[in-house]
Scaffold this motif. Structure first.
Motif, mmCIF file in Angstrom:
data_model
loop_
_atom_site.group_PDB
_atom_site.id
_atom_site.type_symbol
_atom_site.label_atom_id
_atom_site.label_comp_id
_atom_site.label_asym_id
_atom_site.label_seq_id
_atom_site.Cartn_x
_atom_site.Cartn_y
_atom_site.Cartn_z
ATOM 1 N N VAL A 1 24.277 34.893 83.147
ATOM 2 C CA VAL A 1 25.323 34.000 83.635
ATOM 3 C C VAL A 1 24.771 33.059 84.697
ATOM 4 O O VAL A 1 25.096 31.867 84.717
ATOM 5 C CB VAL A 1 26.512 34.808 84.199
ATOM 6 C CG1 VAL A 1 27.416 33.926 85.047
ATOM 7 C CG2 VAL A 1 27.311 35.428 83.056
ATOM 8 N N TYR B 1 21.919 31.881 84.796
ATOM 9 C CA TYR B 1 21.175 30.849 84.072
ATOM 10 C C TYR B 1 22.132 29.811 83.493
ATOM 11 O O TYR B 1 21.917 28.613 83.639
ATOM 12 C CB TYR B 1 20.365 31.509 82.958
ATOM 13 C CG TYR B 1 19.437 30.589 82.218
ATOM 14 C CD1 TYR B 1 18.275 30.113 82.809
ATOM 15 C CD2 TYR B 1 19.725 30.187 80.914
ATOM 16 C CE1 TYR B 1 17.421 29.265 82.126
ATOM 17 C CE2 TYR B 1 18.872 29.343 80.225
ATOM 18 C CZ TYR B 1 17.724 28.881 80.831
ATOM 19 O OH TYR B 1 16.887 28.041 80.153
ATOM 20 N N TYR B 2 23.195 30.278 82.851
ATOM 21 C CA TYR B 2 24.154 29.338 82.257
ATOM 22 C C TYR B 2 24.763 28.454 83.338
ATOM 23 O O TYR B 2 24.906 27.241 83.170
ATOM 24 C CB TYR B 2 25.266 30.094 81.523
ATOM 25 C CG TYR B 2 24.794 31.061 80.484
ATOM 26 C CD1 TYR B 2 23.605 30.857 79.784
ATOM 27 C CD2 TYR B 2 25.532 32.214 80.192
ATOM 28 C CE1 TYR B 2 23.169 31.759 78.826
ATOM 29 C CE2 TYR B 2 25.108 33.118 79.235
ATOM 30 C CZ TYR B 2 23.919 32.889 78.567
ATOM 31 O OH TYR B 2 23.491 33.788 77.629
ATOM 32 N N LYS B 3 25.122 29.085 84.446
ATOM 33 C CA LYS B 3 25.749 28.332 85.540
ATOM 34 C C LYS B 3 24.810 27.271 86.098
ATOM 35 O O LYS B 3 25.254 26.208 86.523
ATOM 36 C CB LYS B 3 26.143 29.282 86.665
ATOM 37 C CG LYS B 3 27.486 29.969 86.465
ATOM 38 C CD LYS B 3 27.833 30.768 87.726
ATOM 39 C CE LYS B 3 29.280 31.256 87.698
ATOM 40 N NZ LYS B 3 29.528 32.224 88.813
#
Lengths: 122, 122, 122, 122
Positions: free
Chosen positions: C100, C102-104
């Motif tokens: 998460v 990383y996605y953020k």
DNA sequence: GTGGTCTAGACCACT
DNA sequence: GTGGTCTAGACCACA
């Protein structure tokens, strides 16, 4: 100055300049006696540094393709058509020796190279 | 390791290494699964730094010509003969596009280039 | 031993083993009390080193997913279904926190992530 | 340079750098044409070696997120918003494929994953 | 001033 | 044993 500079290229700018000008001279596009633009003007036109232009001009002089007259400018040297052909071939052959070594290292025969070359030439 | 390094060359050492190894792989001289010498050993043999060897090996891996297994070594990737031919041509054509652009800049026709090439090829 | 090892993967072999065995345990595929194959046999089956298998088994023991009985073998630990669910979620959430983050970092919202995830999940 | 490096992390420093810079580029925080700090200066700021910075920059160039001009500096590449979105999704999806494989190995359904993800996202 | 290459040498992780 | 990472420091080419 019909020259295209690419800062993205891996080739140094001064050499891009040298390559293009020398090709134009040896192709006859820039005739003997032709006066190249002053380095400052060329630098502005091409949006590059004066030093870079100077370096290219120096290389051209070293290759005896132009000669500089202090206070006057840089002029394309005088050639007979015969000399021009010889100089052009010398220059191309010097590069071609490297290219051929590369092709050969992959085990390609002359015929294979010509076939590939034909496609690339379109 | 049948490789010749010239520190005099203008081409970086790691690229000379890359060029020669990749040519040997795509020529079939180094077969699929072949284990390259350890970087430390190669460095000693070639009298260059470990890091320089590693850089070449990294480029080979990036080109998917070898794959590295930590703790084991570096191995020539698996290809079908067809893939090998395609990879080889891709690599050669990428260089050839540059070469042809150079020849063309001198106003040489395809036939003239082939004639010169024939001499160089001997 | 229904395990797939890829030496091409960037993930260390011992961790591939650990990941797959622990997932099988927490999924219920390997029931409590199940006896894992001896490390030597596993090593032969998977064509990897005994040391590597041992490292994976040690990690499993450290995570309390198996327990070793000297001279007998390695057995899947006893869990209540509730414990199993909790352990599984702990493990998944630990990884998910990284994912998460990383996605953020790309500025993706929760909804965007779910949309992309849906495609990947097929 | 709004970057946080953790030498404690298991992830290599150069990759932390790459991840953060590439995210900032693909998020639009670093606009096209933006000039990254010189590697030497970045090294001092981040208290790491010049070489480590260079390695990160090299990866960025290889991913076509920046392009290097020797003697000038490193500049964020030019993208259309469309390209930027595509590059970002490519990058995220590549990682997501790995993540999803991990979640699936525990037998989690898409709905379960979304539920857990929601918590993590806060 | 910039980046590009090469060096020697150290420490760690994996097999 | 293998490769992977990081270090400091030097020299060169380019602008």
């Amino acid at each position: 100055m019909n020259v295209a500079i690419s800062s993205a290229s891996e080739k140094p700018i001064y050499q891009q300049l040298f390559d293009q000008i020398s090709a134009q001279i040896l192709k006859g596009e820039l005739p003997s006696g032709y006066c190249l633009p002053p380095i400052r003007q060329a630098a502005v036109e091409l949006q590059i540094s004066v030093i870079t232009v100077k370096k290219a001009w120096e290389e051209l002089e070293r290759s005896r393709l132009i000669h500089t007259v202090t206070g006057k400018g840089c002029f394309v040297a005088e050639f007979t058509p015969e000399e021009m052909r010889r100089l052009r071939n010398d220059m191309v052959l010097r590069q071609m020796a490297i290219d051929v070594a590369y092709y050969k290292s992959f085990g390609l025969t002359f015929e294979e190279v010509v076939a590939l070359l034909k496609d690339v030439y379109e």
